[in-house]
Design an enzyme around this catalytic site. Structure first.
Site, PDB file in Angstrom:
ATOM      1  N   HIS A 162       0.917  -1.033   0.006  1.00 13.22           N
ATOM      2  CA  HIS A 162      -0.101   0.095   0.056  1.00 13.22           C
ATOM      3  C   HIS A 162       0.942   1.231   0.051  1.00 13.22           C
ATOM      4  CE1 HIS A 162      -3.780   2.239   0.585  1.00 13.22           C
ATOM      5  NE2 HIS A 162      -2.900   3.258   1.350  1.00 13.22           N
ATOM      6  N   CYS A 163       0.548   2.228  -0.968  1.00 12.25           N
ATOM      7  CA  CYS A 163       1.503   3.275  -0.969  1.00 12.25           C
ATOM      8  C   CYS A 163       0.872   4.509  -0.849  1.00 12.25           C
ATOM      9  CB  CYS A 163       1.944   3.373  -2.522  1.00 12.25           C
ATOM     10  SG  CYS A 163       3.221   5.023  -2.932  1.00 12.25           S
ATOM     11  N   VAL A 164       1.285   5.209   0.266  1.00 11.65           N
ATOM     12  CA  VAL A 164       0.472   6.579   0.701  1.00 11.65           C
ATOM     13  C   VAL A 164       0.731   7.654  -0.525  1.00 11.65           C
ATOM     14  CG1 VAL A 164       0.670   6.004   3.091  1.00 11.65           C
ATOM     15  CG2 VAL A 164       2.512   7.310   1.928  1.00 11.65           C
ATOM     16  N   ASN A 168      -3.296   4.462  -2.832  1.00 13.42           N
ATOM     17  CA  ASN A 168      -3.985   3.576  -3.509  1.00 13.42           C
ATOM     18  C   ASN A 168      -2.899   2.171  -3.048  1.00 13.42           C
ATOM     19  OD1 ASN A 168      -5.609   1.614  -4.719  1.00 13.42           O
ATOM     20  ND2 ASN A 168      -5.435   2.786  -6.830  1.00 13.42           N
TER      21      ASN A 168
END
Length: 316
Positions: A162-164, A168
């Site tokens: 999960h990439c801030v 997404n």
């Protein structure tokens, strides 16, 4: 002690909620960095220089501006493709095909195995094959290489992380776009850094620097930001190139340390095609050809080819 453990678990989920809110701020930060870079390169330095210099120098400035706009366009295209593309969700009532049910459990499935002997989970398993993975949070069967994201509160196909920065998850359907985002970010930041390097050197050598104090401040800030991002992104880019070459994800690279053979590793060429597609014209743009989408099930995130030699050893 039980209360302490429960409190820690509760705090973890509160942290996941905070991450969801942080995402919108990160998008604004990305756009702010892009805006500062655009102002410095196009408006403050190279744009005016293009209009006030002779032919040889103006051609060099024009080349920098054209390349800058091209890389910026590809960067933003890739970035918003990651942000806006669903990374891959499990279809409603999805069930594995019969050929998958004949084999043994995937080496990585053991960490999420829900089978007989686990109390209340027994009633949620498929009685025809107790080795199929099941997500208790989503209350659904999990395809191969699928993981649950606590931040998004859903199962993601071939989840990488999960990439801030993109608000997404990065998964089967947008991993290529994420990789291209890293690629074009690195090229863009390197271009900006090299373009501003002469002005940065002049500042510390008492050279004459054209422009206002505000222009000078923007130049120094842009140079430092882009140099920092170039070095940081380079590390991530190298890491993801190695992951693609081995046909694995960030999660799987950590979990497969206990396995000697990786059944999804089909050789670096085939591994790269499972991410970028077989049509080379589409390798460097955040899109796939219709033919690749039709003929490559791996791009849909539900089925993945495996090594025949390992399938035979495991009885597949």
């Amino acid at each position: 002690m039980q209360r302490s453990g429960a409190a820690m678990a509760w705090n973890v989920f509160k942290f996941c909620t905070a991450l969801r809110g942080l995402g919108s701020i990160m998008i604004l930060l990305v756009l702010a960095i892009v805006g500062v870079s655009y102002y410095t390169i196009v408006i403050a330095i190279y744009g005016p220089a293009l209009l006030h210099t002779g032919l040889p120098d103006s051609l060099a400035f024009l080349a920098v501006l054209l390349l800058f706009h091209f890389l910026l366009g590809m960067l933003l295209w890739s970035y918003f493709s990651v942000v806006l593309t669903n990374p891959g969700s499990v279809p409603p009532n999805w069930r594995p095909v019969m050929d998958e049910e004949k084999g043994d459990m995937d080496p990585l499935m053991s960490s999420e195995y829900e089978g007989p002997g686990l109390g209340s989970n027994r009633s949620t398993m498929d009685p025809a094959n107790p080795r199929i993975r099941f997500c208790r949070k989503c209350n659904q069967v999990k395809p191969p290489r699928c993981h649950h994201c606590s931040v998004c509160a859903r199962c993601v196909l071939k989840m990488d992380h999960h990439c801030v920065w993109v608000v997404n998850c990065v998964g089967a359907l947008n991993y290529k776009y994420f990789f291209l985002f890293l690629f074009y970010t690195f090229l863009e930041t390197i271009l900006v850094t090299l373009s501003l390097l002469p002005y940065f050197v002049k500042f510390f050598t008492d050279g004459e620097i054209p422009g206002t104090p505000g222009t000078l401040a923007a130049t120094l800030i842009t140079f430092i930001l882009n140099l920092s991002f170039a070095l940081s992104v380079l590390g991530f880019l190298i890491m993801h190139i190695s992951l693609i070459a081995a046909n694995t994800t960030t999660i799987e690279a950590y979990e497969k340390k206990t396995t000697r053979e990786w059944r999804y590793d089909l050789g670096w060429k085939e591994n790269f095609q499972q991410v970028l597609g077989r049509d080379k014209k589409y390798w460097l743009i955040p899109a796939y050809s219709d033919e690749d989408l039709r003929l490559m099930p791996a791009l849909q995130g539900l089925e993945y080819p495996t090594r025949p030699d390992l399938d035979v050893l495991r009885g597949f």
